[in-house]
Design a protein around this motif. Structure first.
Motif, mmCIF file in Angstrom:
data_model
loop_
_atom_site.group_PDB
_atom_site.id
_atom_site.type_symbol
_atom_site.label_atom_id
_atom_site.label_comp_id
_atom_site.label_asym_id
_atom_site.label_seq_id
_atom_site.Cartn_x
_atom_site.Cartn_y
_atom_site.Cartn_z
ATOM 1 N N VAL A 1 1.014 -1.240 -0.126
ATOM 2 C CA VAL A 1 -0.018 -0.002 -0.025
ATOM 3 C C VAL A 1 0.890 1.145 0.074
ATOM 4 O O VAL A 1 0.362 2.194 -0.541
ATOM 5 C CB VAL A 1 -0.870 -0.043 1.175
ATOM 6 N N LEU A 2 2.072 1.028 0.631
ATOM 7 C CA LEU A 2 3.002 2.565 0.843
ATOM 8 C C LEU A 2 3.468 2.782 -0.784
ATOM 9 O O LEU A 2 3.943 3.741 -0.935
ATOM 10 C CB LEU A 2 4.138 2.102 1.467
ATOM 11 N N ARG A 3 3.307 1.650 -1.804
ATOM 12 C CA ARG A 3 3.693 1.857 -3.029
ATOM 13 C C ARG A 3 2.996 3.127 -3.637
ATOM 14 O O ARG A 3 3.282 3.695 -4.823
ATOM 15 C CB ARG A 3 3.922 0.831 -3.911
ATOM 16 N N THR A 4 1.926 3.400 -3.225
ATOM 17 C CA THR A 4 1.111 4.566 -3.789
ATOM 18 C C THR A 4 1.910 5.788 -3.614
ATOM 19 O O THR A 4 1.564 6.878 -4.745
ATOM 20 C CB THR A 4 -0.300 4.623 -2.863
ATOM 21 N N ALA A 5 3.046 5.771 -2.872
ATOM 22 C CA ALA A 5 3.669 7.260 -2.808
ATOM 23 C C ALA A 5 4.285 7.590 -4.240
ATOM 24 O O ALA A 5 4.728 8.503 -4.404
ATOM 25 C CB ALA A 5 4.550 7.121 -1.722
ATOM 26 N N ARG A 6 4.606 6.347 -4.989
ATOM 27 C CA ARG A 6 5.150 6.375 -6.248
ATOM 28 C C ARG A 6 4.337 7.175 -7.208
ATOM 29 O O ARG A 6 4.909 8.034 -8.075
ATOM 30 C CB ARG A 6 5.850 5.211 -6.927
ATOM 31 N N PHE A 7 3.035 7.153 -7.152
ATOM 32 C CA PHE A 7 2.147 7.558 -7.921
ATOM 33 C C PHE A 7 1.557 8.989 -7.483
ATOM 34 O O PHE A 7 0.733 9.543 -8.037
ATOM 35 C CB PHE A 7 1.095 6.935 -8.479
ATOM 36 N N LEU A 8 1.868 9.157 -6.180
ATOM 37 C CA LEU A 8 1.235 10.289 -5.633
ATOM 38 C C LEU A 8 2.477 11.447 -5.001
ATOM 39 O O LEU A 8 3.225 11.219 -4.087
ATOM 40 C CB LEU A 8 0.321 10.199 -4.333
ATOM 41 N N PRO A 9 2.720 12.322 -5.825
ATOM 42 C CA PRO A 9 3.967 13.345 -5.707
ATOM 43 C C PRO A 9 4.035 13.852 -4.310
ATOM 44 O O PRO A 9 4.754 13.829 -3.464
ATOM 45 C CB PRO A 9 4.148 14.007 -6.692
ATOM 46 N N GLN A 10 2.948 14.269 -3.811
ATOM 47 C CA GLN A 10 2.669 15.104 -2.181
ATOM 48 C C GLN A 10 3.213 14.062 -1.491
ATOM 49 O O GLN A 10 3.831 14.457 -0.326
ATOM 50 C CB GLN A 10 1.181 15.838 -2.327
ATOM 51 N N LEU A 11 2.444 12.827 -1.336
ATOM 52 C CA LEU A 11 2.799 11.965 -0.412
ATOM 53 C C LEU A 11 4.141 11.255 -0.289
ATOM 54 O O LEU A 11 4.780 11.034 0.517
ATOM 55 C CB LEU A 11 1.808 10.415 -0.693
ATOM 56 N N ARG A 12 4.785 11.291 -1.672
ATOM 57 C CA ARG A 12 6.106 11.058 -1.762
ATOM 58 C C ARG A 12 7.186 11.935 -0.916
ATOM 59 O O ARG A 12 8.013 11.489 -0.513
ATOM 60 C CB ARG A 12 6.567 10.929 -3.129
ATOM 61 N N ILE A 13 6.762 13.445 -1.245
ATOM 62 C CA ILE A 13 7.378 14.354 -0.409
ATOM 63 C C ILE A 13 7.293 14.228 0.863
ATOM 64 O O ILE A 13 8.338 14.367 1.687
ATOM 65 C CB ILE A 13 6.858 15.661 -0.935
ATOM 66 N N VAL A 14 6.133 14.036 1.395
ATOM 67 C CA VAL A 14 5.855 13.967 2.935
ATOM 68 C C VAL A 14 6.698 12.691 3.250
ATOM 69 O O VAL A 14 7.513 12.882 4.399
ATOM 70 C CB VAL A 14 4.495 13.600 3.276
ATOM 71 N N LEU A 15 6.647 11.625 2.837
ATOM 72 C CA LEU A 15 7.613 10.405 3.430
ATOM 73 C C LEU A 15 8.850 10.659 3.048
ATOM 74 O O LEU A 15 9.471 10.295 4.129
ATOM 75 C CB LEU A 15 7.219 9.240 2.475
ATOM 76 N N VAL A 16 9.664 11.225 2.064
ATOM 77 C CA VAL A 16 10.808 11.545 2.035
ATOM 78 C C VAL A 16 11.355 12.771 3.120
ATOM 79 O O VAL A 16 12.365 12.689 3.873
ATOM 80 C CB VAL A 16 11.239 12.212 0.718
ATOM 81 N N ALA A 17 10.346 13.670 3.261
ATOM 82 C CA ALA A 17 10.507 14.370 4.577
ATOM 83 C C ALA A 17 10.448 13.640 5.987
ATOM 84 O O ALA A 17 11.558 14.284 6.808
ATOM 85 C CB ALA A 17 9.591 15.657 4.519
ATOM 86 N N VAL A 18 9.681 12.874 6.212
ATOM 87 C CA VAL A 18 9.811 12.186 7.419
ATOM 88 C C VAL A 18 11.156 11.351 7.668
ATOM 89 O O VAL A 18 11.755 11.180 8.407
ATOM 90 C CB VAL A 18 8.653 10.913 7.591
ATOM 91 N N ALA A 19 11.894 10.749 6.404
ATOM 92 C CA ALA A 19 13.059 9.834 6.445
ATOM 93 C C ALA A 19 14.130 10.834 6.692
ATOM 94 O O ALA A 19 15.017 10.545 7.510
ATOM 95 C CB ALA A 19 13.328 9.493 5.191
#
Length: 310
Positions: free
Chosen positions: A129-147
């Motif tokens: 389900v976390l792979r949805t971040a690949r197709f949602l740029p805003q979610l990907r930005i949030v996950l990268v920011a958390v990391a």
């Protein structure tokens, strides 16, 4: 002849790899491909939710299992296409953390130990389900920011734990006898102060403390100021800074990331411009050579010299 044959064979293999990578990139970069994979990820998430109903699983067990195998087949084909899209530059595939994450999630589903353990397999399916971040740029930005905020967050947790321990020890010293339920031990005191960090029940704690000692007001006021205001604002600042850095990374990707090849028309225009620039440089070089060369002497020009007779 053998060297020429080897060079020709290597050129053929390189051209085949480039053509394969180009065709696979056209597929993986297509909008329909991304939407299809995104829909399968959502279907996989829905299956996980449906499997929590025992009655539904007993009645539709076969169809649910077939659908799960279908989702796994789609994910496998997707990761193979992404690997083939980097056939001309295989190293670039492994430089992207999202590619490594997708590859690990898909490969773990084929491991015998994982497939036999239902709990681990369900957790891996949940990771899809976390792979949805690949197709949602805003979610990907949030996950990268958390990391990226993890190092600062660990420092924050260390300071917060130290603060909790100091105030818990002070609370045990002053309130252990009168309020053993909340400050009878260091563990209870830490739990009490951790819950008070959210300011939930701080009023009741202050009133109970005032019945014991007036100094409890300074105790709770300083704790709320440091724990709820200072530390929380520092954590928010760390996360916001990491969020800005993640947005900058999203806008300016690394140069090692694969780029789509230009179309033939664009390539022809670029070749024409390069040829024109080359011809202009050749003409300029000839003009500079003719201007800078010294005039030839009379002997070099073939003019006979005159002799003086005495």
């Amino acid at each position: 002849m053998l060297e020429q044959h080897d060079q020709t064979g290597s050129l053929d293999v390189a051209s085949v790899r480039e053509e394969l990578a180009r065709r696979c990139r056209e597929v993986t970069q297509a909008r329909w491909f991304a939407l299809t994979v995104f829909a399968v990820i959502l279907l996989n998430a829905a299956l996980l939710g449906l499997e929590t109903y025992s009655g539904l699983v007993a009645e539709w067990h076969r169809w649910l299992r077939l659908t799960e195998h279908g989702c796994l087949a789609v994910f496998t084909v997707e990761i193979l296409l992404r690997l083939a899209a980097h056939a001309d530059r295989p190293r670039n595939f492994f430089t992207d953390p999202w590619n490594l994450f997708d590859l690990a999630v898909v490969l773990c589903a084929f491991l015998p130990v994982v497939r036999e353990n239902t709990t681990v397999l369900r957790l891996l399916r949940l990771a899809r389900v976390l792979r949805t971040a690949r197709f949602l740029p805003q979610l990907r930005i949030v996950l990268v920011a958390v990391a990226r905020s993890l190092p600062g967050t660990l420092s924050f947790l260390l300071v917060g734990a130290l603060l909790l321990y100091v105030y818990a020890m002070v609370g045990c010293v002053f309130f252990a006898r009168q309020d053993p339920e909340h400050y009878g031990s260091i563990g209870r005191a830490v739990l009490t102060l951790f819950l008070l960090m959210t300011l939930d029940g701080i009023g009741d704690a202050v009133h109970a403390g005032l019945e014991i000692s007036r100094w409890s007001l300074a105790y709770y006021a300083s704790y709320v100021l440091l724990a709820s205001f200072v530390l929380v604002n520092v954590l928010i600042g760390v996360v916001l800074t990491s969020l800005e850095e993640a947005r900058d990374m999203e806008k300016d990707p690394s140069p090692s990331a694969p780029r789509a090849a230009p179309d033939p028309a664009t390539q022809q225009i670029l070749h024409d411009r390069i040829n024109t620039a080359r011809r202009a440089l050749d003409d300029l070089e000839r003009e500079l050579t003719s201007v800078s060369s010294p005039p030839a002497s009379e002997a070099e020009q073939g003019v006979p010299t005159r002799r003086v007779h005495t």
